[in-house]
Design an enzyme around this catalytic site. Structure first.
Site, PDB file in Angstrom:
ATOM      1  N   ASP A  32       0.828  -1.197   0.000  1.00  0.00           N
ATOM      2  CA  ASP A  32       0.000   0.000   0.000  1.00  0.00           C
ATOM      3  C   ASP A  32       0.867   1.253   0.000  1.00  0.00           C
ATOM      4  O   ASP A  32       1.890   1.314   0.689  1.00  0.00           O
ATOM      5  CB  ASP A  32      -0.898   0.001   1.250  1.00  0.00           C
ATOM      6  CG  ASP A  32      -1.780   1.219   1.339  1.00  0.00           C
ATOM      7  OD1 ASP A  32      -2.733   1.323   0.559  1.00  0.00           O
ATOM      8  OD2 ASP A  32      -1.493   2.085   2.195  1.00  0.00           O
ATOM      9  N   GLU A  71      13.356 -15.860  -1.047  1.00  0.00           N
ATOM     10  CA  GLU A  71      13.541 -17.075  -0.251  1.00  0.00           C
ATOM     11  C   GLU A  71      12.332 -18.005  -0.381  1.00  0.00           C
ATOM     12  O   GLU A  71      12.456 -19.224  -0.248  1.00  0.00           O
ATOM     13  CB  GLU A  71      13.713 -16.720   1.228  1.00  0.00           C
ATOM     14  CG  GLU A  71      14.979 -15.965   1.576  1.00  0.00           C
ATOM     15  CD  GLU A  71      14.991 -15.601   3.054  1.00  0.00           C
ATOM     16  OE1 GLU A  71      14.420 -16.376   3.860  1.00  0.00           O
ATOM     17  OE2 GLU A  71      15.532 -14.533   3.406  1.00  0.00           O
TER      18      GLU A  71
END
Length: 535
Positions: free
Chosen positions: A209, A251
């Site tokens: 956001d 990851e």
């Protein structure tokens, strides 16, 4: 919980159709008038049948809901009005079984004033380490009675609030949303830990956001129009933050989409470099009027600004902040601008619906990913909310002149003959539904081959099964003059949209795959109508 690397399968996000869920208004599972995770879980088969690849949830975290959940009190707790963390984990897993991934919303610029960090900062007082996590400053003037600077708010009103001990704190949005100090290492560490928390629960991506706002001028200097760099928009320090986030996402094979409102295409593209965000919302397309020349220019500009960094474009017609497409396209001014929103703007819903159907085929045929906002597939119009029922702070902070964003957040109609159009069973919804809402109900549209829902289902089916759609090559075609948009995608796929008053002949083709509306008696494409062809 999902282990790292468990979702690293492919570049699904480059061509995905992603459905935005505003949890309060999607489906009410317990009948209390507020949408919840139980309601979403019950409607997962609907989303699978619609044909979307992922769901993006606006914030479902613990929140006082001063700004629709974008005032987060705790990222590791689901707000009780929506359910529990265990239920969110079930939802993520159940959606994945239907080949639907989950994207959550993270709000890095600010937290709620009920967040533990901010409560501790208020209690600790001036000069404390707790206050260094935010932007506390003494005021100006003889007695500190004036705000520390003159920064304009993202909403109407002041960006500073004074606390009892005399200091002021910064909030670019409402006073209930204090801005975090991203120069502090603890702020960065906490957000990276929050990312891991959700990635380990199987979340496939994060929507960021107000992604261009978190970094601030350390001196908090006054705002001067045109001064570069801006004191709090698009500062260079942001890129180091997002490079760190990208390392975390990599990851887990997770992805980012940034809410980046920037007019400078070169600056916009920086966020999409290979070691930063994967994608960012294309707001120029959303804001464009229903005009062939303007849309063509916007499409060209969008593809050009993404090309140097190899990122896919994202296409979106509406969201939880924007006037619904059917209403906007039926107005004299079909563009979107927050500054021009007003109560009672006349609209022709028949015209708007015809254009919105054509816009759906245009958008879904463009190269890259596409975002759909809940109810868009039902052709919902903007609702007129009685001023006494409006909850959006944009309305209240404007002194009542801005209608706010609640008109596009009205709870969905699911069943034409059920109480509250099937949104929930016992209690009136948190926002009132218009009297004719049941005419848009999903169950009624599902049985109508000419409905907006049927159009979206078929378009998404073709988009998923035709390898030429999604990310990939794109070229304009010389069809019908400047008031017609026509372009080719791989595999002989062609999209044609007619904006002209006169019908236009279709280019040579072997099959009409889908049309947003009927052709005329001569087999020509009428105004405000789109087709997909195989040539």
């Amino acid at each position: 919980m999902a282990a790292p690397h468990s979702d690293r399968t492919d570049n699904w996000w480059r061509s995905a159709a992603i459905y935005q869920v505003y949890p309060r208004s999607f489906a009410d599972g317990d009948g209390d008038g507020t949408g919840d995770l139980a309601g979403v879980r019950a409607r997962l088969p609907y989303l699978a049948e619609l044909g979307v690849d992922a769901i993006w949830f606006t914030p479902w975290y613990l929140s006082p809901l001063a700004d629709g959940g974008y005032d987060v009190a705790d990222y590791r707790t689901i707000d009780p009005s929506f359910g529990t963390l265990a239920e969110a984990e079930k939802l993520i897993a159940e959606a994945r079984e239907l080949n639907i991934r989950t994207i959550v919303d993270i709000v890095p610029n600010h937290v709620s004033d009920q967040h533990a960090w901010f409560r501790a900062a208020l209690a600790a007082g001036p000069g404390s380490p707790e206050r260094e996590l935010f932007h506390f400053r003494p005021g100006r003037g003889a007695n500190g009675e004036l705000p520390p600077n003159d920064w304009p708010s993202q909403f109407a009103g002041s960006t500073w609030t004074r606390v009892e001990d005399g200091e002021w704190y910064l909030h670019l949005f409402t006073p209930q949303q204090p801005d975090l100090n991203w120069a502090h290492p603890a702020v960065r560490e906490e957000h990276e830990d929050v990312l891991r928390f959700w990635f380990e629960r199987g979340v496939a991506g994060v929507r960021i956001d107000s992604a261009a706002l978190p970094a601030k001028d350390p001196d908090l200097a006054d705002f001067v129009e045109g001064r570069d760099p801006h004191p709090y928009i698009d500062r260079d320090e942001l890129h180091d933050i997002y490079r760190s986030w990208r390392a975390v996402a990599d990851e887990y094979g997770a992805v980012f989409v940034g809410e980046v409102w920037l007019p400078d295409s070169e600056r916009f593209a920086r966020y999409l470099r290979p070691d930063e965000l994967h994608t960012a919302f294309n707001f120029n397309f959303l804001s464009s009027p229903w005009d062939a020349r303007r849309l063509r220019r916007t499409i060209d500009d969008t593809l050009a600004e993404h090309a140097p960094v190899g990122a896919p474009a994202t296409w979106v017609l509406c969201n939880h902040d924007v006037t619904r497409t059917v209403t906007r396209y039926g107005r004299e001014d079909t563009a979107f601008d927050f500054a021009t929103k007003a109560f009672g703007t006349p609209t022709d819903l028949g015209l708007g619906t015809r254009r919105a159907r054509a816009a759906a085929l245009l958008t879904l045929a463009l190269p890259g990913a596409v975002y759909l906002y809940q109810g868009e597939e039902l052709g919902l119009p903007e609702a007129e909310i009685p001023p006494s029922r409006i909850q959006d702070p944009m309305h209240h902070r404007s002194g009542g002149t801005d209608p706010g964003r609640d008109g596009c957040r009205v709870p969905l109609p699911w069943s034409a003959d059920a109480p509250y159009s099937g949104f929930g069973s016992r209690t009136e919804p948190w926002l009132p539904q218009p009297e004719d809402w049941a005419t848009y109900a999903a169950d009624r549209q599902a049985g109508d081959p000419g409905s907006m829902l049927s159009l979206y289902r078929e378009a998404l089916r073709l988009r998923r099964t035709e390898p030429g759609f999604g990310d990939g090559p794109f070229s304009w075609l010389p069809v019908g003059g400047p008031s017609v948009l026509a372009f080719a995608r791989p595999g002989g796929l062609v999209c044609v949209v007619n904006f002209a008053a006169e019908p236009v002949p279709l280019p040579p083709h072997e099959r009409l795959l889908l049309a947003s509306g009927p052709l005329d008696d001569g087999g020509r494409l009428p105004q405000d109508t789109a087709v997909w062809l195989r040539t």
